[in-house]
Structures are given as C-alpha cells and as structure tokens.
Design a protein around this motif. Structure first.
Motif, PDB file in Angstrom:
ATOM      1  N   SER A  27       0.836  -1.197   0.000  1.00 53.26           N
ATOM      2  CA  SER A  27       0.000   0.000   0.000  1.00 53.26           C
ATOM      3  C   SER A  27       0.871   1.247   0.000  1.00 53.26           C
ATOM      4  CB  SER A  27      -0.894   0.005   1.246  1.00 53.26           C
ATOM      5  OG  SER A  27      -0.086   0.030   2.405  1.00 53.26           O
ATOM      6  N   GLY A  28       0.268   2.384  -0.320  1.00 47.98           N
ATOM      7  CA  GLY A  28       0.968   3.652  -0.226  1.00 47.98           C
ATOM      8  C   GLY A  28       1.694   4.070  -1.484  1.00 47.98           C
ATOM      9  N   LYS A  29       1.312   3.546  -2.641  1.00 46.72           N
ATOM     10  CA  LYS A  29       2.022   3.860  -3.882  1.00 46.72           C
ATOM     11  C   LYS A  29       1.167   4.707  -4.814  1.00 46.72           C
ATOM     12  CE  LYS A  29       5.794   2.663  -6.430  1.00 46.72           C
ATOM     13  NZ  LYS A  29       5.700   3.597  -7.509  1.00 46.72           N
ATOM     14  N   SER A  30       0.047   5.248  -4.346  1.00 45.49           N
ATOM     15  CA  SER A  30      -0.856   5.945  -5.257  1.00 45.49           C
ATOM     16  C   SER A  30      -0.702   7.469  -5.236  1.00 45.49           C
ATOM     17  CB  SER A  30      -2.302   5.570  -4.949  1.00 45.49           C
ATOM     18  OG  SER A  30      -2.607   5.898  -3.618  1.00 45.49           O
ATOM     19  N   LYS A  39      14.119   4.663  -2.720  1.00 43.15           N
ATOM     20  CA  LYS A  39      14.292   3.301  -2.211  1.00 43.15           C
ATOM     21  C   LYS A  39      12.975   2.741  -1.680  1.00 43.15           C
ATOM     22  CE  LYS A  39      17.003   0.798   1.263  1.00 43.15           C
ATOM     23  NZ  LYS A  39      18.002   0.952   2.337  1.00 43.15           N
ATOM     24  N   ARG A  40      12.248   3.581  -0.949  1.00 48.12           N
ATOM     25  CA  ARG A  40      10.980   3.163  -0.369  1.00 48.12           C
ATOM     26  C   ARG A  40       9.939   2.874  -1.454  1.00 48.12           C
ATOM     27  NH1 ARG A  40       7.923   7.231   3.729  1.00 48.12           N
ATOM     28  NH2 ARG A  40       5.915   6.185   3.835  1.00 48.12           N
ATOM     29  N   LYS A  41       9.895   3.723  -2.487  1.00 46.51           N
ATOM     30  CA  LYS A  41       8.940   3.523  -3.579  1.00 46.51           C
ATOM     31  C   LYS A  41       9.289   2.295  -4.407  1.00 46.51           C
ATOM     32  CE  LYS A  41       9.338   7.922  -4.768  1.00 46.51           C
ATOM     33  NZ  LYS A  41       9.183   9.234  -5.442  1.00 46.51           N
ATOM     34  N   ASN A  42      10.570   2.044  -4.596  1.00 48.42           N
ATOM     35  CA  ASN A  42      10.987   0.867  -5.359  1.00 48.42           C
ATOM     36  C   ASN A  42      10.641  -0.420  -4.618  1.00 48.42           C
ATOM     37  OD1 ASN A  42      11.971   2.188  -7.593  1.00 48.42           O
ATOM     38  ND2 ASN A  42      14.063   2.313  -6.813  1.00 48.42           N
ATOM     39  N   LYS A  43      10.749  -0.389  -3.290  1.00 47.03           N
ATOM     40  CA  LYS A  43      10.388  -1.574  -2.506  1.00 47.03           C
ATOM     41  C   LYS A  43       8.897  -1.856  -2.591  1.00 47.03           C
ATOM     42  CE  LYS A  43      13.981  -1.913   0.993  1.00 47.03           C
ATOM     43  NZ  LYS A  43      14.272  -1.904   2.431  1.00 47.03           N
TER      44      LYS A  43
END
Length: 68
Positions: A27-30, A39-43
């Motif tokens: 969750s949290g990619k929108s 790094k956080r978005k790639n994970k």
C-alpha cells in the motif's frame, strides 16, 4: 451444511500461490509520493508475501483458495 462464502474484498486483493502462500500488493504507492524516498517507492513495486501468522485468518476469508 451450507457452503462457506468467500470474502469478496479479500479475494480481489489477495492471490494464493500454488505452494499456499498469500501474495498482496504494497500500500501507499498511489499519491503523496514526493516525500517518500526512491528506495521506499521501489520496494513498494514488488508484491509482498503475508506472514504465516495470518494464514489461519486467510483460510476463513478465502475458504476455497488454491493452496490451503
């Protein structure tokens, strides 16, 4: 005894692998992505595997899942 009903909200979000693992999207990619590090978005791109702690709960939500 009547058939058990599948929880439709869970069925749309969780996939069962052939080995019985439960795969979910992070969750949290929108939106609000500017404050999140690369790094956080790639994970968050990769699918996550639910821990075995939740397996009993998932069986009740998805009684006819493939790899119980």
């Amino acid at each position: 005894m009547p058939k058990m009903k599948t929880h439709r909200g869970t069925a749309k979000r969780v996939k069962v692998t052939g080995t019985g693992k439960y795969v979910v999207k992070h969750s949290g990619k929108s939106h609000i992505l500017t404050k999140k590090t690369r790094k956080r978005k790639n994970k968050m791109k990769k699918d996550g595997v639910l821990l075995d702690v939740y397996k009993k709960h998932m069986i009740s939500l998805l009684p006819y899942g493939v790899g119980r």
